[in-house]
Design an enzyme around this catalytic site. Structure first.
Site, mmCIF file in Angstrom:
data_model
loop_
_atom_site.group_PDB
_atom_site.id
_atom_site.type_symbol
_atom_site.label_atom_id
_atom_site.label_comp_id
_atom_site.label_asym_id
_atom_site.label_seq_id
_atom_site.Cartn_x
_atom_site.Cartn_y
_atom_site.Cartn_z
ATOM 1 N N THR A 9 0.849 -1.181 0.000
ATOM 2 C CA THR A 9 0.000 0.000 0.000
ATOM 3 C C THR A 9 0.895 1.246 0.000
ATOM 4 O OG1 THR A 9 -0.198 0.168 2.420
ATOM 5 C CG2 THR A 9 -1.798 -1.234 1.265
ATOM 6 N N SER A 12 3.160 4.458 -4.433
ATOM 7 C CA SER A 12 3.571 5.598 -5.257
ATOM 8 C C SER A 12 4.518 6.533 -4.523
ATOM 9 C CB SER A 12 2.337 6.385 -5.717
ATOM 10 O OG SER A 12 1.619 6.891 -4.602
ATOM 11 N N GLY A 16 7.535 3.577 -0.552
ATOM 12 C CA GLY A 16 6.788 2.495 -1.203
ATOM 13 C C GLY A 16 7.391 2.057 -2.516
ATOM 14 N N TYR A 149 -0.541 12.001 14.539
ATOM 15 C CA TYR A 149 0.302 11.079 13.778
ATOM 16 C C TYR A 149 1.024 10.115 14.716
ATOM 17 C CZ TYR A 149 3.863 9.581 10.390
ATOM 18 O OH TYR A 149 4.689 8.839 9.564
#
Length: 241
Positions: A9, A12, A16, A149
């Site tokens: 996941t 892009s 990743g 976060y």
């Protein structure tokens, strides 16, 4: 030889895409999840062309309640999951918009949980399988102005530890990599002066790079880590250890 499929996941992004290239070297066929950055996925697919693997791009917005369902519908054989989607918010907790909070909780906690839940039967079908989450140093130590976060990444770490115990007898290993400061687009909002101050706090005196995170992920997916599960591996240059 049977194909091995891994889902990444957030494929892009800077981390990743490097994970995808590293797993392609390890002969994984890949499901490449992305949301809005189709151009980056197309560029990544061009980089993957020299490898003798199958590459399947899948668009889904994991910050929505329906996003993970779109992703699951396009997954067939599966041997590994890399949970890497995410973004950060820098600012005071008192300034956070309710919609942003909701979307970040969905993206970082609810969607990865639901996605993993739905895909576990496919992993159990394999002789050996693994899950690796890319979390954050802030999930271990917390950060001012990144409170939400930090909370969400801490939740991911707890999820990994708990799930590892539940599926260990199914021969599914579950671990996390917790990066420190890594040279990706996530740091673009910081000034050059701020970045130098961060480097000064890191014992190794530099930022990490996405390739170093990808190496750690690939290690935890490999047979070299066959007796490692429930761990959060800090890859941070000695920062906040």
């Amino acid at each position: 030889m049977e194909k091995r499929f891994a889902l990444i996941t957030g494929a892009s992004g800077g981390i990743g895409s490097q994970i995808a290239l590293k797993l392609a070297e390890e002969n994984y066929s890949l499901y490449l999840h992305y949301n809005a950055n189709e151009e980056a996925i197309q560029n990544l697919m061009r980089q993957l062309q020299p490898f003798d693997i199958e590459v399947i791009p899948i668009q889904a917005d994991l910050s929505t309640k329906e996003g993970y369902k779109q992703l699951v519908r396009n997954i067939f054989a599966l041997h590994a999951i890399v949970l890497n989607s995410g973004n950060s918010y820098y600012g005071l907790i008192s300034d956070m918009d309710e919609q942003v909070v909701s979307e970040m909780v969905q993206l970082h906690v609810t969607s990865p949980f639901q996605l993993t839940k739905e895909l576990l039967p496919k992993l159990m079908y394999q002789e050996k399988a693994a899950v690796v989450a890319v979390t954050s140093i802030w999930g271990q130590t917390g950060a001012s102005c990144e409170v939400l976060y930090s909370m969400l990444k801490g939740g991911q770490n707890a999820f990994i530890k708990a799930l590892s115990k539940e599926v260990a007898l199914n021969d599914i290993r579950v671990n996390a990599v917790a990066p420190g400061a890594v040279s990706t687009a996530m740091l673009q909002s910081f000034s050059a002066e701020d970045l130098e101050l961060i480097k000064g706090d890191i014992p190794m005196g530099r930022m990490g790079n996405p390739e170093e995170i990808a190496e750690a992920v690939a290690f935890l997916l490999s047979d070299k880590a066959a007796y490692i599960t429930g761990q959060v591996l800090g890859v941070n240059g000695g920062w906040y250890t």
